[in-house]
Design a protein around this motif. Sequence first.
Motif, PDB file in Angstrom:
ATOM      1  N   ALA A   1     -63.503  48.497   1.303  1.00 53.00           N
ATOM      2  CA  ALA A   1     -63.390  48.141  -0.112  1.00 53.00           C
ATOM      3  C   ALA A   1     -64.196  49.090  -0.989  1.00 53.00           C
ATOM      4  O   ALA A   1     -63.682  49.615  -1.985  1.00 53.00           O
ATOM      5  CB  ALA A   1     -63.837  46.703  -0.333  1.00 53.00           C
ATOM      6  N   TRP A   2     -65.474  49.315  -0.641  1.00 53.84           N
ATOM      7  CA  TRP A   2     -66.258  50.202  -1.509  1.00 53.84           C
ATOM      8  C   TRP A   2     -65.814  51.658  -1.368  1.00 53.84           C
ATOM      9  O   TRP A   2     -65.795  52.418  -2.354  1.00 53.84           O
ATOM     10  CB  TRP A   2     -67.764  50.047  -1.310  1.00 53.84           C
ATOM     11  N   PHE A   3     -65.428  52.045  -0.152  1.00 52.10           N
ATOM     12  CA  PHE A   3     -64.957  53.420   0.023  1.00 52.10           C
ATOM     13  C   PHE A   3     -63.655  53.632  -0.750  1.00 52.10           C
ATOM     14  O   PHE A   3     -63.484  54.643  -1.434  1.00 52.10           O
ATOM     15  CB  PHE A   3     -64.741  53.715   1.510  1.00 52.10           C
ATOM     16  N   GLY A   4     -62.746  52.673  -0.644  1.00 51.37           N
ATOM     17  CA  GLY A   4     -61.471  52.785  -1.345  1.00 51.37           C
ATOM     18  C   GLY A   4     -61.635  52.826  -2.854  1.00 51.37           C
ATOM     19  O   GLY A   4     -60.893  53.529  -3.550  1.00 51.37           O
ATOM     20  N   PHE A   5     -62.612  52.074  -3.371  1.00 49.18           N
ATOM     21  CA  PHE A   5     -62.867  52.084  -4.812  1.00 49.18           C
ATOM     22  C   PHE A   5     -63.224  53.487  -5.270  1.00 49.18           C
ATOM     23  O   PHE A   5     -62.647  54.008  -6.239  1.00 49.18           O
ATOM     24  CB  PHE A   5     -63.991  51.108  -5.151  1.00 49.18           C
ATOM     25  N   TYR A   6     -64.175  54.116  -4.588  1.00 49.69           N
ATOM     26  CA  TYR A   6     -64.600  55.448  -5.013  1.00 49.69           C
ATOM     27  C   TYR A   6     -63.565  56.520  -4.667  1.00 49.69           C
ATOM     28  O   TYR A   6     -63.477  57.544  -5.349  1.00 49.69           O
ATOM     29  CB  TYR A   6     -65.955  55.793  -4.398  1.00 49.69           C
ATOM     30  N   ALA A   7     -62.770  56.289  -3.626  1.00 50.12           N
ATOM     31  CA  ALA A   7     -61.706  57.243  -3.297  1.00 50.12           C
ATOM     32  C   ALA A   7     -60.643  57.247  -4.386  1.00 50.12           C
ATOM     33  O   ALA A   7     -60.065  58.300  -4.704  1.00 50.12           O
ATOM     34  CB  ALA A   7     -61.083  56.895  -1.948  1.00 50.12           C
ATOM     35  N   SER A   8     -60.379  56.072  -4.969  1.00 48.94           N
ATOM     36  CA  SER A   8     -59.344  55.946  -5.995  1.00 48.94           C
ATOM     37  C   SER A   8     -59.857  56.222  -7.407  1.00 48.94           C
ATOM     38  O   SER A   8     -59.053  56.426  -8.321  1.00 48.94           O
ATOM     39  CB  SER A   8     -58.746  54.533  -5.963  1.00 48.94           C
ATOM     40  N   HIS A   9     -61.179  56.230  -7.585  1.00 47.78           N
ATOM     41  CA  HIS A   9     -61.743  56.394  -8.924  1.00 47.78           C
ATOM     42  C   HIS A   9     -62.844  57.465  -8.896  1.00 47.78           C
ATOM     43  O   HIS A   9     -64.038  57.142  -8.915  1.00 47.78           O
ATOM     44  CB  HIS A   9     -62.322  55.070  -9.432  1.00 47.78           C
ATOM     45  N   PRO A  10     -62.452  58.733  -8.841  1.00 51.33           N
ATOM     46  CA  PRO A  10     -63.457  59.803  -8.754  1.00 51.33           C
ATOM     47  C   PRO A  10     -64.422  59.844  -9.929  1.00 51.33           C
ATOM     48  O   PRO A  10     -65.585  60.213  -9.762  1.00 51.33           O
ATOM     49  CB  PRO A  10     -62.611  61.082  -8.674  1.00 51.33           C
TER      50      PRO A  10
ATOM     51  N   ALA B   1     -77.176  52.042   5.724  1.00 51.29           N
ATOM     52  CA  ALA B   1     -77.493  53.284   5.021  1.00 51.29           C
ATOM     53  C   ALA B   1     -76.711  54.454   5.610  1.00 51.29           C
ATOM     54  O   ALA B   1     -76.188  55.302   4.877  1.00 51.29           O
ATOM     55  CB  ALA B   1     -78.995  53.561   5.094  1.00 51.29           C
ATOM     56  N   ALA B   2     -76.618  54.498   6.949  1.00 49.47           N
ATOM     57  CA  ALA B   2     -75.871  55.571   7.603  1.00 49.47           C
ATOM     58  C   ALA B   2     -74.384  55.487   7.257  1.00 49.47           C
ATOM     59  O   ALA B   2     -73.724  56.508   7.031  1.00 49.47           O
ATOM     60  CB  ALA B   2     -76.062  55.498   9.116  1.00 49.47           C
ATOM     61  N   LEU B   3     -73.861  54.271   7.215  1.00 51.38           N
ATOM     62  CA  LEU B   3     -72.461  54.056   6.845  1.00 51.38           C
ATOM     63  C   LEU B   3     -72.203  54.557   5.427  1.00 51.38           C
ATOM     64  O   LEU B   3     -71.214  55.261   5.166  1.00 51.38           O
ATOM     65  CB  LEU B   3     -72.135  52.566   6.948  1.00 51.38           C
ATOM     66  N   PHE B   4     -73.081  54.208   4.520  1.00 49.71           N
ATOM     67  CA  PHE B   4     -72.919  54.624   3.129  1.00 49.71           C
ATOM     68  C   PHE B   4     -73.035  56.141   2.993  1.00 49.71           C
ATOM     69  O   PHE B   4     -72.242  56.775   2.288  1.00 49.71           O
ATOM     70  CB  PHE B   4     -73.961  53.929   2.264  1.00 49.71           C
ATOM     71  N   ALA B   5     -74.014  56.719   3.677  1.00 47.83           N
ATOM     72  CA  ALA B   5     -74.190  58.166   3.607  1.00 47.83           C
ATOM     73  C   ALA B   5     -72.967  58.893   4.153  1.00 47.83           C
ATOM     74  O   ALA B   5     -72.509  59.897   3.584  1.00 47.83           O
ATOM     75  CB  ALA B   5     -75.437  58.572   4.389  1.00 47.83           C
ATOM     76  N   HIS B   6     -72.417  58.401   5.257  1.00 48.11           N
ATOM     77  CA  HIS B   6     -71.225  59.014   5.843  1.00 48.11           C
ATOM     78  C   HIS B   6     -70.056  58.930   4.852  1.00 48.11           C
ATOM     79  O   HIS B   6     -69.346  59.922   4.626  1.00 48.11           O
ATOM     80  CB  HIS B   6     -70.865  58.296   7.146  1.00 48.11           C
ATOM     81  N   GLY B   7     -69.873  57.754   4.264  1.00 44.97           N
ATOM     82  CA  GLY B   7     -68.788  57.587   3.305  1.00 44.97           C
ATOM     83  C   GLY B   7     -68.936  58.472   2.087  1.00 44.97           C
ATOM     84  O   GLY B   7     -67.965  59.077   1.614  1.00 44.97           O
ATOM     85  N   MET B   8     -70.156  58.586   1.571  1.00 48.43           N
ATOM     86  CA  MET B   8     -70.382  59.413   0.391  1.00 48.43           C
ATOM     87  C   MET B   8     -70.111  60.890   0.681  1.00 48.43           C
ATOM     88  O   MET B   8     -69.544  61.603  -0.140  1.00 48.43           O
ATOM     89  CB  MET B   8     -71.822  59.249  -0.102  1.00 48.43           C
ATOM     90  N   GLY B   9     -70.502  61.337   1.862  1.00 45.36           N
ATOM     91  CA  GLY B   9     -70.218  62.717   2.239  1.00 45.36           C
ATOM     92  C   GLY B   9     -68.720  62.990   2.275  1.00 45.36           C
ATOM     93  O   GLY B   9     -68.244  64.016   1.767  1.00 45.36           O
ATOM     94  N   LEU B  10     -67.973  62.066   2.846  1.00 47.00           N
ATOM     95  CA  LEU B  10     -66.519  62.226   2.904  1.00 47.00           C
ATOM     96  C   LEU B  10     -65.899  62.182   1.508  1.00 47.00           C
ATOM     97  O   LEU B  10     -64.950  62.929   1.210  1.00 47.00           O
ATOM     98  CB  LEU B  10     -65.909  61.135   3.783  1.00 47.00           C
ATOM     99  N   LEU B  11     -66.415  61.315   0.651  1.00 48.37           N
ATOM    100  CA  LEU B  11     -65.877  61.229  -0.701  1.00 48.37           C
ATOM    101  C   LEU B  11     -66.122  62.511  -1.482  1.00 48.37           C
ATOM    102  O   LEU B  11     -65.253  62.978  -2.235  1.00 48.37           O
ATOM    103  CB  LEU B  11     -66.500  60.038  -1.433  1.00 48.37           C
ATOM    104  N   LEU B  12     -67.290  63.101  -1.315  1.00 48.24           N
ATOM    105  CA  LEU B  12     -67.571  64.375  -1.986  1.00 48.24           C
ATOM    106  C   LEU B  12     -66.647  65.469  -1.476  1.00 48.24           C
ATOM    107  O   LEU B  12     -66.133  66.289  -2.253  1.00 48.24           O
ATOM    108  CB  LEU B  12     -69.036  64.764  -1.776  1.00 48.24           C
ATOM    109  N   LEU B  13     -66.415  65.495  -0.170  1.00 50.59           N
ATOM    110  CA  LEU B  13     -65.479  66.472   0.385  1.00 50.59           C
ATOM    111  C   LEU B  13     -64.065  66.242  -0.155  1.00 50.59           C
ATOM    112  O   LEU B  13     -63.340  67.199  -0.456  1.00 50.59           O
ATOM    113  CB  LEU B  13     -65.475  66.392   1.911  1.00 50.59           C
ATOM    114  N   LYS B  14     -63.688  64.978  -0.273  1.00 50.16           N
ATOM    115  CA  LYS B  14     -62.347  64.655  -0.775  1.00 50.16           C
ATOM    116  C   LYS B  14     -62.177  65.092  -2.225  1.00 50.16           C
ATOM    117  O   LYS B  14     -61.203  65.774  -2.572  1.00 50.16           O
ATOM    118  CB  LYS B  14     -62.101  63.147  -0.660  1.00 50.16           C
TER     119      LYS B  14
END
Length: 219
Positions: free
Chosen positions: A97-106, A162-175
């Motif tokens: 849910a949180w990953f999808g939110f930021y993936a859809s709303h850069p 924290a590790a989950l969030f950091a991993h997701g944020m890294g992927l979102l920045l790459l995306k």
Amino acid sequence: MELRQQRQLAMSDTRRAHVLDAARRVFADKGVEGASIREIAREAGYTAGALYSYFDSKEAIYGALLAESLDRLLAEVQAARAPKGQPGQALAAKAQAWFGFYASHPRDLDLGFYLVNGLAPHGLTHELDRALNERLLEALRPCEQALEDLGLPPDAAARENAALFAHGMGLLLLKHTGRIRLFGQAAEALFAQYVDRLVERFDPAAPGRTLPQRDLFAD
């Protein structure tokens, strides 16, 4: 409340939303440091003096924008459901849910992590920054709670979250920078794989769960 008061409040809310929309465009273009009340007022079609009836500074406007964004993020996370008594599925649903939110709303990603400001909360007061951080943490706590429900002690659950969030944020920045194409991968698929592996590590009900098929080149 009288009808007249209701109309006045509705008009005020509409104008406030209009100001925030204008501010969002100005911040995206100039960042917090480069923006000014005068520029935001010009973009909104108001005088600078009129804006002060809604906000006392450009930082307050930025804070209102970010608070609104974090409220929408929290709503997305709260809306993500999983069967009762299935913390592994709850973890996956809340994380997606949180990953999808930021993936859809850069733009919300930029706003939430001060990327319009060069990776630092310049100009925001300590109190405002702390309050906004608390809102973000509130949206992330369901994942941490799911990890605890899977049997992790609170400190271990906090580390994994924290590790989950950091991993997701890294992927979102790459995306959102397009760098993910360098690897021929899709951020959504890589995040889903990470979450699946995380669930498999701690959920006794899902050992060796088969990953769903996804198009790794969907981006």
